[in-house]
Design a protein around this motif. Structure first.
Motif, PDB file in Angstrom:
ATOM      1  N   MET A  14     -21.368  15.166 -59.425  1.00 56.12           N
ATOM      2  CA  MET A  14     -20.453  16.306 -59.313  1.00 56.12           C
ATOM      3  C   MET A  14     -19.867  16.658 -60.679  1.00 56.12           C
ATOM      4  N   GLY A  15     -19.588  15.647 -61.494  1.00 48.06           N
ATOM      5  CA  GLY A  15     -19.123  15.904 -62.856  1.00 48.06           C
ATOM      6  C   GLY A  15     -20.180  16.599 -63.680  1.00 48.06           C
ATOM      7  N   LEU A  16     -21.432  16.149 -63.550  1.00 51.46           N
ATOM      8  CA  LEU A  16     -22.533  16.778 -64.275  1.00 51.46           C
ATOM      9  C   LEU A  16     -22.697  18.233 -63.858  1.00 51.46           C
ATOM     10  N   LEU A  17     -22.629  18.513 -62.561  1.00 46.74           N
ATOM     11  CA  LEU A  17     -22.756  19.887 -62.075  1.00 46.74           C
ATOM     12  C   LEU A  17     -21.617  20.754 -62.601  1.00 46.74           C
ATOM     13  N   ALA A  18     -20.411  20.215 -62.639  1.00 44.51           N
ATOM     14  CA  ALA A  18     -19.258  20.978 -63.123  1.00 44.51           C
ATOM     15  C   ALA A  18     -19.365  21.274 -64.610  1.00 44.51           C
ATOM     16  N   ARG A  19     -19.928  20.338 -65.400  1.00 42.21           N
ATOM     17  CA  ARG A  19     -20.056  20.519 -66.848  1.00 42.21           C
ATOM     18  C   ARG A  19     -21.292  21.310 -67.246  1.00 42.21           C
ATOM     19  N   SER A  20     -22.208  21.524 -66.327  1.00 45.50           N
ATOM     20  CA  SER A  20     -23.481  22.171 -66.665  1.00 45.50           C
ATOM     21  C   SER A  20     -23.281  23.636 -67.055  1.00 45.50           C
ATOM     22  N   GLN A  21     -24.245  24.138 -67.824  1.00 45.82           N
ATOM     23  CA  GLN A  21     -24.244  25.555 -68.178  1.00 45.82           C
ATOM     24  C   GLN A  21     -24.628  26.351 -66.929  1.00 45.82           C
ATOM     25  N   GLY A  23     -26.112  29.145 -66.337  1.00 42.68           N
ATOM     26  CA  GLY A  23     -27.474  29.684 -66.336  1.00 42.68           C
ATOM     27  C   GLY A  23     -28.520  28.618 -66.092  1.00 42.68           C
ATOM     28  N   ARG A  24     -28.326  27.436 -66.686  1.00 41.26           N
ATOM     29  CA  ARG A  24     -29.282  26.337 -66.497  1.00 41.26           C
ATOM     30  C   ARG A  24     -29.238  25.834 -65.054  1.00 41.26           C
ATOM     31  N   LEU A  25     -28.048  25.739 -64.467  1.00 41.24           N
ATOM     32  CA  LEU A  25     -27.941  25.318 -63.074  1.00 41.24           C
ATOM     33  C   LEU A  25     -28.604  26.352 -62.166  1.00 41.24           C
ATOM     34  N   ALA A  26     -28.386  27.631 -62.451  1.00 36.08           N
ATOM     35  CA  ALA A  26     -28.999  28.684 -61.644  1.00 36.08           C
ATOM     36  C   ALA A  26     -30.522  28.593 -61.695  1.00 36.08           C
ATOM     37  N   ALA A  27     -31.080  28.380 -62.886  1.00 39.76           N
ATOM     38  CA  ALA A  27     -32.532  28.279 -63.025  1.00 39.76           C
ATOM     39  C   ALA A  27     -33.074  27.066 -62.284  1.00 39.76           C
ATOM     40  N   ALA A  28     -32.372  25.945 -62.365  1.00 37.61           N
ATOM     41  CA  ALA A  28     -32.824  24.725 -61.703  1.00 37.61           C
ATOM     42  C   ALA A  28     -32.780  24.881 -60.186  1.00 37.61           C
ATOM     43  N   VAL A  29     -31.741  25.499 -59.665  1.00 38.09           N
ATOM     44  CA  VAL A  29     -31.628  25.707 -58.217  1.00 38.09           C
ATOM     45  C   VAL A  29     -32.693  26.693 -57.753  1.00 38.09           C
ATOM     46  N   GLU A  30     -32.936  27.720 -58.539  1.00 37.86           N
ATOM     47  CA  GLU A  30     -33.959  28.703 -58.192  1.00 37.86           C
ATOM     48  C   GLU A  30     -35.346  28.060 -58.138  1.00 37.86           C
ATOM     49  N   ALA A  31     -35.581  27.103 -59.032  1.00 39.38           N
ATOM     50  CA  ALA A  31     -36.880  26.424 -59.065  1.00 39.38           C
ATOM     51  C   ALA A  31     -37.115  25.579 -57.814  1.00 39.38           C
ATOM     52  N   LEU A  32     -36.051  25.218 -57.103  1.00 37.05           N
ATOM     53  CA  LEU A  32     -36.200  24.444 -55.862  1.00 37.05           C
ATOM     54  C   LEU A  32     -36.764  25.284 -54.725  1.00 37.05           C
ATOM     55  N   GLY A  33     -36.736  26.594 -54.867  1.00 41.35           N
ATOM     56  CA  GLY A  33     -37.201  27.470 -53.794  1.00 41.35           C
ATOM     57  C   GLY A  33     -36.034  28.098 -53.071  1.00 41.35           C
ATOM     58  N   THR A  34     -36.320  28.644 -51.913  1.00 38.09           N
ATOM     59  CA  THR A  34     -35.299  29.326 -51.122  1.00 38.09           C
ATOM     60  C   THR A  34     -34.219  28.341 -50.708  1.00 38.09           C
ATOM     61  N   THR A  95     -20.678  27.753 -56.112  1.00 38.28           N
ATOM     62  CA  THR A  95     -21.536  27.760 -54.930  1.00 38.28           C
ATOM     63  C   THR A  95     -22.789  26.932 -55.157  1.00 38.28           C
ATOM     64  N   ARG A  96     -23.418  27.107 -56.310  1.00 34.83           N
ATOM     65  CA  ARG A  96     -24.631  26.325 -56.618  1.00 34.83           C
ATOM     66  C   ARG A  96     -24.311  24.836 -56.711  1.00 34.83           C
ATOM     67  N   ALA A  97     -23.170  24.507 -57.310  1.00 36.23           N
ATOM     68  CA  ALA A  97     -22.775  23.098 -57.409  1.00 36.23           C
ATOM     69  C   ALA A  97     -22.577  22.503 -56.016  1.00 36.23           C
ATOM     70  N   ALA A  98     -21.952  23.233 -55.114  1.00 34.56           N
ATOM     71  CA  ALA A  98     -21.746  22.754 -53.749  1.00 34.56           C
ATOM     72  C   ALA A  98     -23.079  22.614 -53.020  1.00 34.56           C
ATOM     73  N   LEU A  99     -23.982  23.562 -53.230  1.00 40.33           N
ATOM     74  CA  LEU A  99     -25.295  23.505 -52.591  1.00 40.33           C
ATOM     75  C   LEU A  99     -26.072  22.269 -53.058  1.00 40.33           C
ATOM     76  N   ASP A 123     -30.075  18.270 -70.907  1.00 38.66           N
ATOM     77  CA  ASP A 123     -29.334  19.322 -71.616  1.00 38.66           C
ATOM     78  C   ASP A 123     -28.011  18.793 -72.150  1.00 38.66           C
ATOM     79  N   GLU A 124     -27.304  18.037 -71.319  1.00 44.58           N
ATOM     80  CA  GLU A 124     -26.011  17.494 -71.737  1.00 44.58           C
ATOM     81  C   GLU A 124     -26.187  16.518 -72.899  1.00 44.58           C
ATOM     82  N   ALA A 125     -27.217  15.685 -72.837  1.00 49.12           N
ATOM     83  CA  ALA A 125     -27.481  14.738 -73.926  1.00 49.12           C
ATOM     84  C   ALA A 125     -27.826  15.482 -75.210  1.00 49.12           C
TER      85      ALA A 125
END
Length: 150
Positions: A14-21, A23-34, A95-99, A123-125
């Motif tokens: 949850m900390g990683l999701l909160a600190r993430s960029q 746009g990068r979180l959006a792209a990663a979630v989109e890559a998972l599919g619908t 929303t993406r972090a919660a998903l 990315d964080e590293a």
């Protein structure tokens, strides 16, 4: 994995999701599919929290100031509940972090770990290493040519 280990792991992701960029979180979630269907337990909302600090890490606590945060909670159709808390006013990021939080508690956890968390950790590293390299570039090394000991 015991309950304490699971709690620590969830705290970390949850900390990683909160600190993430965002746009990068959006792209990663989109890559998972619908994304799976979900119901809102708490729709995304913006608010403020008081940030507290301590002098020297052990001194008396004091109010540092307020910070804007966005939070939400959702339940997937399969029953897992996810929460998202992010700095700022980005409702889509929360929303993406919660998903992702909810998906990590279900049968797709390994897929989400590999497809979302692993790239975000990298990315964080990379950001941490870049910040350390910039700081190292300004480091001054002091040395003496003669110590004065005979």
């Amino acid at each position: 994995m015991g309950q304490a280990d699971g709690t620590l792991a969830r705290h970390a992701w949850m900390g990683l999701l909160a600190r993430s960029q965002p746009g990068r979180l959006a792209a990663a979630v989109e890559a998972l599919g619908t994304p799976p269907g979900h119901d809102w337990l708490r729709a995304p909302e913006v608010g403020a929290v008081m940030v507290r600090g301590r002098v020297g890490g052990a001194g008396a606590a004091f109010n540092l100031g307020e910070m804007t945060v966005t939070r939400c909670a959702l339940r997937l159709a399969s029953g897992e509940v996810g929460h998202g808390y992010v700095q700022g006013r980005d409702k889509a990021h929360a929303t993406r972090a919660a998903l992702v939080d909810a998906l990590l508690q279900g049968p797709r956890a390994a897929e989400v770990e590999a497809g979302v968390l692993a790239p975000l950790r990298a990315d964080e590293a990379a950001r941490r290493d870049l910040r350390a390299a910039k700081a190292a570039a300004t480091r001054v090394e002091f040395f003496t040519l003669q110590r004065g000991e005979d």
